[in-house]
Design an enzyme around this catalytic site. Structure first.
Site, short mmCIF file in Angstrom:
data_model
loop_
_atom_site.label_atom_id
_atom_site.label_comp_id
_atom_site.label_asym_id
_atom_site.label_seq_id
_atom_site.Cartn_x
_atom_site.Cartn_y
_atom_site.Cartn_z
N ALA A 173 0.87 -1.18 0.00
CA ALA A 173 0.00 0.00 0.00
C ALA A 173 0.90 1.22 0.00
O ALA A 173 2.05 1.15 0.47
CB ALA A 173 -0.86 -0.01 1.25
N GLY A 180 0.48 -4.92 0.77
CA GLY A 180 -0.66 -4.95 -0.14
C GLY A 180 -0.36 -5.64 -1.46
O GLY A 180 -1.28 -6.14 -2.12
N GLU A 226 -0.81 -9.19 -0.72
CA GLU A 226 -2.26 -9.40 -0.54
C GLU A 226 -2.98 -9.40 -1.89
O GLU A 226 -3.90 -10.20 -2.11
CB GLU A 226 -2.82 -8.31 0.38
CG GLU A 226 -2.31 -8.46 1.81
CD GLU A 226 -2.64 -7.27 2.69
OE1 GLU A 226 -2.20 -6.14 2.36
OE2 GLU A 226 -3.35 -7.45 3.68
N GLU A 237 4.27 -5.29 7.45
CA GLU A 237 3.53 -4.21 8.13
C GLU A 237 3.97 -3.97 9.56
O GLU A 237 3.90 -2.84 10.06
CB GLU A 237 2.02 -4.50 8.09
CG GLU A 237 1.36 -4.27 6.74
CD GLU A 237 1.44 -5.48 5.81
OE1 GLU A 237 2.18 -6.44 6.12
OE2 GLU A 237 0.77 -5.45 4.77
#
Ligand code: COA
Length: 258
Positions: A65, A110, A113, A133
Protein backbone atom coordinates in the site's frame (compact mmCIF):
# COMPACT_ATOMS: atom_id res chain seq x y z
CA UNK A 1 -8.73 5.29 -19.72
CA UNK A 2 -6.80 4.41 -16.54
CA UNK A 3 -4.40 6.71 -14.67
CA UNK A 4 -2.32 4.00 -13.05
CA UNK A 5 -2.89 0.85 -15.10
CA UNK A 6 -1.84 -0.29 -18.55
CA UNK A 7 -4.16 -2.84 -20.14
CA UNK A 8 -3.75 -5.02 -23.19
CA UNK A 9 -6.27 -7.57 -24.49
CA UNK A 10 -4.99 -10.34 -26.74
CA UNK A 11 -6.45 -13.81 -27.42
CA UNK A 12 -9.03 -13.28 -24.67
CA UNK A 13 -6.33 -12.61 -22.05
CA UNK A 14 -6.38 -9.15 -20.46
CA UNK A 15 -2.96 -8.15 -19.14
CA UNK A 16 -3.15 -5.49 -16.43
CA UNK A 17 0.11 -3.76 -15.53
CA UNK A 18 0.14 -1.59 -12.41
CA UNK A 19 2.09 1.36 -13.69
CA UNK A 20 3.79 3.41 -10.96
CA UNK A 21 7.33 2.04 -11.35
CA UNK A 22 8.96 5.08 -9.68
CA UNK A 23 7.01 4.17 -6.50
CA UNK A 24 7.49 0.42 -7.01
CA UNK A 25 3.81 0.26 -8.05
CA UNK A 26 2.58 1.06 -4.52
CA UNK A 27 -1.20 0.92 -4.22
CA UNK A 28 -2.63 4.40 -3.69
CA UNK A 29 -6.25 5.61 -4.01
CA UNK A 30 -5.88 6.06 -7.77
CA UNK A 31 -4.77 2.47 -8.21
CA UNK A 32 -7.78 1.24 -6.22
CA UNK A 33 -10.13 3.43 -8.31
CA UNK A 34 -8.61 2.01 -11.47
CA UNK A 35 -8.70 -1.58 -10.21
CA UNK A 36 -12.42 -1.22 -9.52
CA UNK A 37 -12.97 0.27 -12.97
CA UNK A 38 -11.07 -2.50 -14.71
CA UNK A 39 -13.01 -5.09 -12.67
CA UNK A 40 -16.25 -3.54 -14.02
CA UNK A 41 -14.83 -3.95 -17.52
CA UNK A 42 -13.71 -7.56 -16.89
CA UNK A 43 -17.13 -8.51 -15.50
CA UNK A 44 -19.05 -6.95 -18.41
CA UNK A 45 -16.85 -7.54 -21.48
CA UNK A 46 -17.42 -11.02 -22.94
CA UNK A 47 -14.26 -10.84 -25.03
CA UNK A 48 -12.18 -10.92 -21.83
CA UNK A 49 -11.82 -14.60 -20.89
CA UNK A 50 -9.08 -14.35 -18.26
CA UNK A 51 -6.72 -11.88 -16.63
CA UNK A 52 -3.01 -11.57 -15.78
CA UNK A 53 -1.95 -8.86 -13.35
CA UNK A 54 1.65 -7.73 -13.08
CA UNK A 55 3.77 -4.68 -12.17
CA UNK A 56 5.64 -2.20 -14.36
CA UNK A 57 9.43 -2.14 -14.29
CA UNK A 58 11.98 -4.79 -13.42
CA UNK A 59 11.95 -4.39 -9.64
CA UNK A 60 8.47 -4.77 -8.24
CA UNK A 61 5.11 -6.40 -8.68
CA UNK A 62 3.72 -4.09 -5.96
CA UNK A 63 5.80 -2.96 -2.95
CA UNK A 64 2.71 -2.47 -0.80
CA UNK A 65 0.00 0.00 0.00
CA UNK A 66 1.23 3.55 -0.59
CA UNK A 67 2.71 4.36 2.80
CA UNK A 68 2.57 8.12 2.11
CA UNK A 69 -1.24 7.89 2.40
CA UNK A 70 -0.95 6.45 5.93
CA UNK A 71 0.67 9.46 7.62
CA UNK A 72 -2.43 11.34 8.82
CA UNK A 73 -5.15 8.71 8.99
CA UNK A 74 -7.34 8.40 12.06
CA UNK A 75 -8.84 5.10 13.18
CA UNK A 76 -12.11 5.45 11.25
CA UNK A 77 -10.28 6.46 8.07
CA UNK A 78 -7.87 3.55 8.47
CA UNK A 79 -10.76 1.13 8.83
CA UNK A 80 -12.42 2.56 5.70
CA UNK A 81 -9.13 2.18 3.79
CA UNK A 82 -8.82 -1.43 4.95
CA UNK A 83 -12.44 -2.17 3.99
CA UNK A 84 -11.96 -0.69 0.52
CA UNK A 85 -8.83 -2.80 -0.03
CA UNK A 86 -10.57 -5.93 1.21
CA UNK A 87 -13.65 -5.29 -0.95
CA UNK A 88 -11.53 -4.72 -4.06
CA UNK A 89 -9.48 -7.86 -3.51
CA UNK A 90 -12.66 -9.86 -2.77
CA UNK A 91 -13.91 -8.79 -6.22
CA UNK A 92 -10.73 -10.28 -7.72
CA UNK A 93 -11.02 -13.49 -5.68
CA UNK A 94 -14.69 -13.92 -6.59
CA UNK A 95 -14.31 -12.93 -10.23
CA UNK A 96 -15.66 -15.83 -12.29
CA UNK A 97 -12.94 -15.33 -14.91
CA UNK A 98 -9.49 -16.74 -14.03
CA UNK A 99 -7.26 -14.07 -12.48
CA UNK A 100 -3.54 -14.85 -12.17
CA UNK A 101 -0.75 -12.79 -10.61
CA UNK A 102 2.54 -12.72 -12.56
CA UNK A 103 4.84 -11.61 -9.74
CA UNK A 104 7.91 -9.87 -11.16
CA UNK A 105 9.81 -8.64 -8.09
CA UNK A 106 8.71 -7.32 -4.70
CA UNK A 107 5.22 -8.42 -3.63
CA UNK A 108 5.14 -6.86 -0.19
CA UNK A 109 2.26 -5.91 2.10
CA UNK A 110 -0.66 -4.95 -0.14
CA UNK A 111 1.28 -6.39 -3.09
CA UNK A 112 1.43 -9.81 -1.47
CA UNK A 113 -2.26 -9.40 -0.54
CA UNK A 114 -3.14 -8.51 -4.14
CA UNK A 115 -1.24 -11.55 -5.44
CA UNK A 116 -2.96 -13.77 -2.86
CA UNK A 117 -6.41 -12.56 -3.92
CA UNK A 118 -5.73 -13.89 -7.43
CA UNK A 119 -6.72 -17.48 -8.21
CA UNK A 120 -3.08 -18.52 -8.39
CA UNK A 121 0.39 -17.05 -8.79
CA UNK A 122 3.43 -17.44 -11.04
CA UNK A 123 6.66 -15.75 -9.94
CA UNK A 124 9.90 -14.75 -11.59
CA UNK A 125 13.08 -15.84 -9.83
CA UNK A 126 13.69 -12.29 -8.49
CA UNK A 127 10.30 -12.18 -6.73
CA UNK A 128 10.17 -11.55 -2.98
CA UNK A 129 7.06 -12.01 -0.87
CA UNK A 130 6.25 -10.77 2.60
CA UNK A 131 3.98 -8.89 4.96
CA UNK A 132 6.31 -6.28 6.51
CA UNK A 133 3.53 -4.21 8.13
CA UNK A 134 4.79 -4.84 11.68
CA UNK A 135 7.84 -2.74 10.72
CA UNK A 136 5.40 0.18 10.46
CA UNK A 137 3.46 -0.61 13.63
CA UNK A 138 0.64 -2.08 11.54
CA UNK A 139 -0.93 -5.35 10.55
CA UNK A 140 -1.96 -6.29 7.01
CA UNK A 141 -5.31 -4.68 6.17
CA UNK A 142 -6.25 -6.05 2.75
CA UNK A 143 -6.93 -9.66 3.71
CA UNK A 144 -3.32 -10.72 4.27
CA UNK A 145 -3.80 -12.23 7.72
CA UNK A 146 -6.55 -14.47 6.34
CA UNK A 147 -5.26 -15.48 2.91
CA UNK A 148 -1.65 -16.10 3.99
CA UNK A 149 -2.90 -18.59 6.58
CA UNK A 150 -5.19 -20.21 3.98
CA UNK A 151 -2.42 -20.50 1.39
CA UNK A 152 0.67 -21.53 3.38
CA UNK A 153 -0.71 -22.76 6.71
CA UNK A 154 -0.88 -21.15 10.12
CA UNK A 155 2.61 -21.83 11.44
CA UNK A 156 4.63 -20.36 8.57
CA UNK A 157 2.08 -17.55 8.07
CA UNK A 158 2.31 -16.58 11.73
CA UNK A 159 6.10 -16.43 11.46
CA UNK A 160 6.02 -14.25 8.34
CA UNK A 161 3.31 -11.93 9.73
CA UNK A 162 5.05 -11.43 13.06
CA UNK A 163 8.66 -11.22 11.85
CA UNK A 164 8.21 -9.24 8.59
CA UNK A 165 10.60 -11.80 7.10
CA UNK A 166 10.63 -11.84 3.28
CA UNK A 167 10.78 -15.08 1.29
CA UNK A 168 12.13 -15.56 -2.22
CA UNK A 169 10.34 -17.17 -5.15
CA UNK A 170 11.67 -20.68 -4.53
CA UNK A 171 10.67 -20.61 -0.88
CA UNK A 172 7.25 -19.28 -1.93
CA UNK A 173 6.92 -22.25 -4.29
CA UNK A 174 7.96 -24.65 -1.55
CA UNK A 175 5.10 -23.30 0.64
CA UNK A 176 2.56 -23.44 -2.22
CA UNK A 177 2.25 -19.67 -2.45
CA UNK A 178 3.28 -19.76 -6.12
CA UNK A 179 2.72 -22.51 -8.67
CA UNK A 180 5.78 -21.90 -10.86
CA UNK A 181 9.06 -19.99 -10.78
CA UNK A 182 10.29 -18.66 -14.14
CA UNK A 183 13.01 -16.36 -15.39
CA UNK A 184 12.04 -12.67 -15.52
CA UNK A 185 11.98 -12.83 -19.33
CA UNK A 186 9.60 -15.78 -19.56
CA UNK A 187 7.20 -14.87 -16.72
CA UNK A 188 4.41 -13.37 -18.80
CA UNK A 189 4.62 -15.93 -21.61
CA UNK A 190 4.57 -18.79 -19.12
CA UNK A 191 1.55 -17.32 -17.33
CA UNK A 192 -0.30 -16.67 -20.58
CA UNK A 193 0.35 -20.24 -21.80
CA UNK A 194 -1.43 -21.57 -18.71
CA UNK A 195 -4.33 -19.19 -19.35
CA UNK A 196 -4.54 -20.21 -23.02
CA UNK A 197 -5.13 -23.78 -21.85
CA UNK A 198 -7.77 -22.64 -19.35
CA UNK A 199 -9.40 -20.41 -21.97
CA UNK A 200 -9.85 -23.45 -24.23
CA UNK A 201 -12.08 -25.11 -21.59
CA UNK A 202 -15.80 -24.49 -21.02
CA UNK A 203 -15.98 -21.01 -19.43
CA UNK A 204 -19.11 -21.66 -17.37
CA UNK A 205 -17.52 -24.83 -15.98
CA UNK A 206 -14.32 -22.90 -15.17
CA UNK A 207 -16.48 -20.30 -13.39
CA UNK A 208 -18.17 -23.11 -11.45
CA UNK A 209 -14.76 -24.40 -10.32
CA UNK A 210 -13.84 -20.92 -9.03
CA UNK A 211 -17.12 -20.53 -7.11
CA UNK A 212 -16.97 -24.00 -5.56
CA UNK A 213 -13.27 -23.80 -4.60
CA UNK A 214 -13.76 -20.34 -3.05
CA UNK A 215 -16.64 -21.72 -0.95
CA UNK A 216 -14.09 -23.77 1.03
CA UNK A 217 -13.05 -20.53 2.72
CA UNK A 218 -16.49 -18.94 3.03
CA UNK A 219 -18.25 -19.84 6.26
CA UNK A 220 -21.55 -18.54 4.89
CA UNK A 221 -21.53 -21.20 2.18
CA UNK A 222 -21.87 -24.98 2.13
CA UNK A 223 -19.23 -25.88 -0.45
CA UNK A 224 -20.56 -29.39 -1.05
CA UNK A 225 -24.10 -28.07 -1.63
CA UNK A 226 -22.68 -25.38 -3.93
CA UNK A 227 -20.78 -28.06 -5.85
CA UNK A 228 -24.00 -30.02 -6.37
CA UNK A 229 -25.77 -26.87 -7.60
CA UNK A 230 -22.92 -25.91 -9.97
CA UNK A 231 -22.62 -29.49 -11.24
CA UNK A 232 -26.36 -29.41 -11.97
CA UNK A 233 -26.12 -26.00 -13.67
CA UNK A 234 -23.52 -27.42 -16.05
CA UNK A 235 -26.08 -29.92 -17.29
CA UNK A 236 -28.27 -27.07 -18.56
CA UNK A 237 -25.46 -25.62 -20.69
CA UNK A 238 -24.83 -26.02 -24.41
CA UNK A 239 -21.13 -26.34 -23.56
CA UNK A 240 -21.79 -29.48 -21.50
CA UNK A 241 -23.64 -31.02 -24.45
CA UNK A 242 -20.82 -29.97 -26.80
CA UNK A 243 -18.09 -31.23 -24.42
CA UNK A 244 -19.67 -34.65 -23.99
CA UNK A 245 -20.55 -34.96 -27.71
CA UNK A 246 -17.01 -33.96 -28.73
CA UNK A 247 -15.54 -36.63 -26.45
CA UNK A 248 -17.84 -39.31 -27.84
CA UNK A 249 -17.15 -38.19 -31.43
CA UNK A 250 -13.38 -38.10 -30.72
CA UNK A 251 -13.01 -34.46 -31.76
CA UNK A 252 -11.95 -31.22 -30.06
CA UNK A 253 -14.80 -29.42 -28.32
CA UNK A 254 -15.71 -25.92 -29.39
CA UNK A 255 -17.20 -24.00 -26.47
CA UNK A 256 -19.42 -20.92 -26.68
CA UNK A 257 -19.90 -19.85 -23.03
CA UNK A 258 -23.55 -20.91 -23.25
N1 COA B 1 4.61 3.14 -0.45
C1 COA B 1 5.02 4.31 -0.98
N2 COA B 1 6.17 4.45 -1.64
C2 COA B 1 6.94 3.37 -1.80
C3 COA B 1 6.60 2.11 -1.27
C4 COA B 1 5.35 2.02 -0.58
N3 COA B 1 4.90 0.87 -0.07
N4 COA B 1 7.58 1.23 -1.55
C5 COA B 1 8.51 1.90 -2.24
N5 COA B 1 8.14 3.19 -2.38
C6 COA B 1 8.88 4.28 -3.06
C7 COA B 1 10.04 4.77 -2.24
O1 COA B 1 9.62 5.71 -1.28
C8 COA B 1 10.90 5.39 -3.33
O2 COA B 1 10.35 6.63 -3.70
P1 COA B 1 11.30 7.94 -3.88
O3 COA B 1 12.26 7.54 -4.99
O4 COA B 1 10.35 9.02 -4.28
O5 COA B 1 11.98 8.13 -2.58
C9 COA B 1 10.68 4.45 -4.51
O6 COA B 1 9.46 3.77 -4.25
C10 COA B 1 11.77 3.39 -4.67
O7 COA B 1 11.88 2.68 -3.45
P2 COA B 1 13.26 2.50 -2.63
O8 COA B 1 12.91 2.28 -1.19
O9 COA B 1 14.19 3.62 -2.95
O10 COA B 1 13.80 1.17 -3.32
P3 COA B 1 14.79 0.08 -2.65
O11 COA B 1 15.19 -0.80 -3.75
O12 COA B 1 15.87 0.77 -1.88
O13 COA B 1 13.90 -0.72 -1.59
C11 COA B 1 11.95 -1.91 -0.84
C12 COA B 1 12.84 -1.53 -2.05
C13 COA B 1 10.72 -2.64 -1.43
C14 COA B 1 12.68 -2.85 0.09
C15 COA B 1 11.51 -0.63 -0.10
O14 COA B 1 11.00 0.30 -1.04
C16 COA B 1 10.45 -0.85 0.94
O15 COA B 1 10.74 -1.37 2.00
N6 COA B 1 9.18 -0.47 0.64
C17 COA B 1 8.10 -0.56 1.58
C18 COA B 1 7.64 -2.00 1.73
C19 COA B 1 6.51 -2.07 2.74
O16 COA B 1 6.68 -1.85 3.92
N7 COA B 1 5.32 -2.45 2.22
C20 COA B 1 4.16 -2.60 3.06
C21 COA B 1 3.39 -1.35 3.13
S1 COA B 1 1.98 -1.52 4.15
Amino acid sequence: MYQTLLTHLENGILTITINRPDKLNALNKDVFNDLNKVLDEIESNASIKSVVITGAGPKAFVAGADISEFADLNKAQAMALSKRGQDTFARIENCTKPFVAAVNGFALGGGCELAMSCHFRVASENAKFGQPEVNLGLIPGYGGTQRLVQLIGKGKAMELLMSAHLIDANEAKQYGLVNYVTTADTLLDHTKKILEIINSKAPLAVAGCIKAANAVYDETKDGYALEIAEFGNCFDTADRKEGVAAFLEKRKASFTSK
